[in-house]
Design a protein around this motif. Sequence first.
Motif, short mmCIF file in Angstrom:
data_model
loop_
_atom_site.label_atom_id
_atom_site.label_comp_id
_atom_site.label_asym_id
_atom_site.label_seq_id
_atom_site.Cartn_x
_atom_site.Cartn_y
_atom_site.Cartn_z
N CYS A 192 21.90 -19.96 -1.90
CA CYS A 192 22.57 -19.90 -0.60
C CYS A 192 21.58 -19.37 0.43
O CYS A 192 21.09 -18.25 0.29
CB CYS A 192 23.79 -18.99 -0.65
SG CYS A 192 25.13 -19.61 -1.69
N VAL A 193 21.28 -20.17 1.42
CA VAL A 193 20.50 -19.71 2.57
C VAL A 193 21.54 -19.25 3.59
O VAL A 193 22.20 -20.06 4.23
CB VAL A 193 19.62 -20.83 3.15
CG1 VAL A 193 18.84 -20.31 4.35
CG2 VAL A 193 18.67 -21.36 2.08
N MET A 194 21.72 -17.94 3.70
CA MET A 194 22.86 -17.37 4.42
C MET A 194 22.42 -16.60 5.66
O MET A 194 21.47 -15.82 5.61
CB MET A 194 23.65 -16.44 3.49
CG MET A 194 24.98 -15.98 4.05
SD MET A 194 25.80 -14.80 2.96
CE MET A 194 24.86 -13.30 3.32
N SER A 195 23.13 -16.82 6.76
CA SER A 195 22.88 -16.06 7.98
C SER A 195 23.07 -14.58 7.73
O SER A 195 23.90 -14.17 6.90
CB SER A 195 23.83 -16.51 9.09
OG SER A 195 23.63 -17.85 9.42
N GLU B 68 18.19 -14.74 3.01
CA GLU B 68 18.64 -14.54 4.38
C GLU B 68 17.97 -15.51 5.34
O GLU B 68 16.75 -15.64 5.36
CB GLU B 68 18.34 -13.10 4.83
CG GLU B 68 18.84 -12.80 6.24
CD GLU B 68 18.64 -11.36 6.66
OE1 GLU B 68 19.30 -10.94 7.63
OE2 GLU B 68 17.83 -10.65 6.02
N LEU B 69 18.80 -16.19 6.14
CA LEU B 69 18.29 -16.99 7.25
C LEU B 69 18.00 -16.02 8.39
O LEU B 69 18.92 -15.40 8.92
CB LEU B 69 19.31 -18.04 7.67
CG LEU B 69 18.90 -18.98 8.81
CD1 LEU B 69 17.68 -19.82 8.41
CD2 LEU B 69 20.05 -19.87 9.23
N PRO B 70 16.74 -15.84 8.78
CA PRO B 70 16.41 -14.80 9.76
C PRO B 70 17.12 -15.00 11.10
O PRO B 70 17.48 -16.11 11.49
CB PRO B 70 14.89 -14.92 9.91
CG PRO B 70 14.43 -15.57 8.65
CD PRO B 70 15.53 -16.51 8.27
N LEU B 71 17.28 -13.90 11.81
CA LEU B 71 18.04 -13.84 13.05
C LEU B 71 17.74 -14.95 14.05
O LEU B 71 18.68 -15.59 14.56
CB LEU B 71 17.80 -12.46 13.70
CG LEU B 71 18.42 -12.22 15.07
CD1 LEU B 71 19.94 -12.19 14.97
CD2 LEU B 71 17.88 -10.91 15.65
N PRO B 72 16.49 -15.25 14.40
CA PRO B 72 16.25 -16.26 15.43
C PRO B 72 16.78 -17.64 15.07
O PRO B 72 17.08 -18.44 15.96
CB PRO B 72 14.72 -16.28 15.56
CG PRO B 72 14.29 -14.93 15.09
CD PRO B 72 15.23 -14.60 13.98
N TRP B 73 16.90 -17.95 13.79
CA TRP B 73 17.44 -19.24 13.35
C TRP B 73 18.95 -19.15 13.13
O TRP B 73 19.66 -20.12 13.39
CB TRP B 73 16.73 -19.69 12.07
CG TRP B 73 15.30 -20.03 12.33
CD1 TRP B 73 14.79 -21.26 12.68
CD2 TRP B 73 14.18 -19.13 12.34
NE1 TRP B 73 13.44 -21.17 12.89
CE2 TRP B 73 13.03 -19.88 12.68
CE3 TRP B 73 14.04 -17.76 12.09
CZ2 TRP B 73 11.76 -19.31 12.78
CZ3 TRP B 73 12.78 -17.19 12.18
CH2 TRP B 73 11.65 -17.95 12.53
N ALA B 74 19.42 -18.01 12.66
CA ALA B 74 20.86 -17.84 12.41
C ALA B 74 21.66 -17.85 13.70
O ALA B 74 22.79 -18.32 13.74
CB ALA B 74 21.10 -16.54 11.65
N CYS B 75 21.08 -17.30 14.77
CA CYS B 75 21.79 -17.17 16.05
C CYS B 75 21.24 -18.19 17.05
O CYS B 75 20.85 -17.84 18.16
CB CYS B 75 21.62 -15.74 16.58
SG CYS B 75 22.75 -15.32 17.93
#
Length: 395
Positions: free
Chosen positions: A37-40, A71-78
Amino acid sequence: MMEKLKISAVICEFNPLHMGHKLLLDQMKAISDGIVCVMSGNFVQRGEPAILDKWARTRLALQNGADLIVELPLPWACSGAEHFAAGGVALAEALRCDLLVFGSEVPDVSRMDAAAEALLSPKFSESFSEVPDKGLSFAQRREAALHSMLGETASSLLQKPNCILGIEYLKAIRRQNAALTPIAIPREGAGHDRAAENQEYRSAGELRHLLRTGGKLAGLVPENVCVTLEQLLSSGHCPASLSWLERSILCKLRTMKPEDFSALPDLSEGLENRLHTAAREARSLEELYSLVKSKRYSHARIRRLVMSAFLEIPSGLPELPLYLRILGMTETGARILKDATPTLPVAVRPVDFERLGGSFANLFRLEARADDLYALAFPTPFPCGRDYTEKLIKV
């Protein structure tokens, strides 16, 4: 020599994990030997804090069939669908996953891939430029351009949120020349943030509303999710809400100059002035969104820009994630990681990021700072520093 596991990946938020997610994980388990799972992390694509923190969502994902949580890092998650998808695909590819699985209102990969190919072609730019502006949003002009190229069958996909995301996954696979086989699975229940006709499969948006208004989730989420939610509710560590951060966000925006807004990612020329003016007038976030929104700028995009300003996410970051940050794993997950020979550095502890240094450490510090602000989004706030103190979750 042990045979290589067949690994499926899903790019997700699990905000919160519900019956539809559980069904997807069960279907993935049936077609593969392990699930990545690549998760925000703690902020999600809506430009809001996730309703449960990433550590709680990691544990629940592992308890419901996942094997490895990255973890999908912040700049990509948001960020918007294209950037979100590109980051997720890059991490799944870096772990050498075999399948990329996603739910879709129209589970026809060939149809979505034809749309993805057209959107990436030089002809699309020509078709897009031929669509009269007339105050249309980018999404409306894109749909019209695709209609002129491939007709209604393809362009109608751009009216369905999960199909849009699926097309972005396929575009990312093409752009990155990723060795991922896409698998689309029919989405059960409600569409994105819509009411469900099937009472079992509620949308994440409905479940978030129930959590925030004191509704009961028994029977609407897996039993272990329900137990965890009840425990976190009683301790004040659920639900996270933008309302707890609202005045802090408005305070931050009121101190910004137009040039500060200009430094935000995904900002169109002139929008910095609109944001600056609205920030000085608005007395609530909803009022701010309304003041900035227009036919050209969607509500979701404005929310993401506001959150980027609050979290100080800069423009000019790398196009794709720099590392694989592991949040949790099962025994199968540990084997996936061992066998994968990843093409990106693997990081678990803060010292791993500091050892990598440079852009790697800077990206982790950006994430950790955002998570310190996220800790204030609960009825009972957490202290700072959880990115430095939380351990790898093993189930």
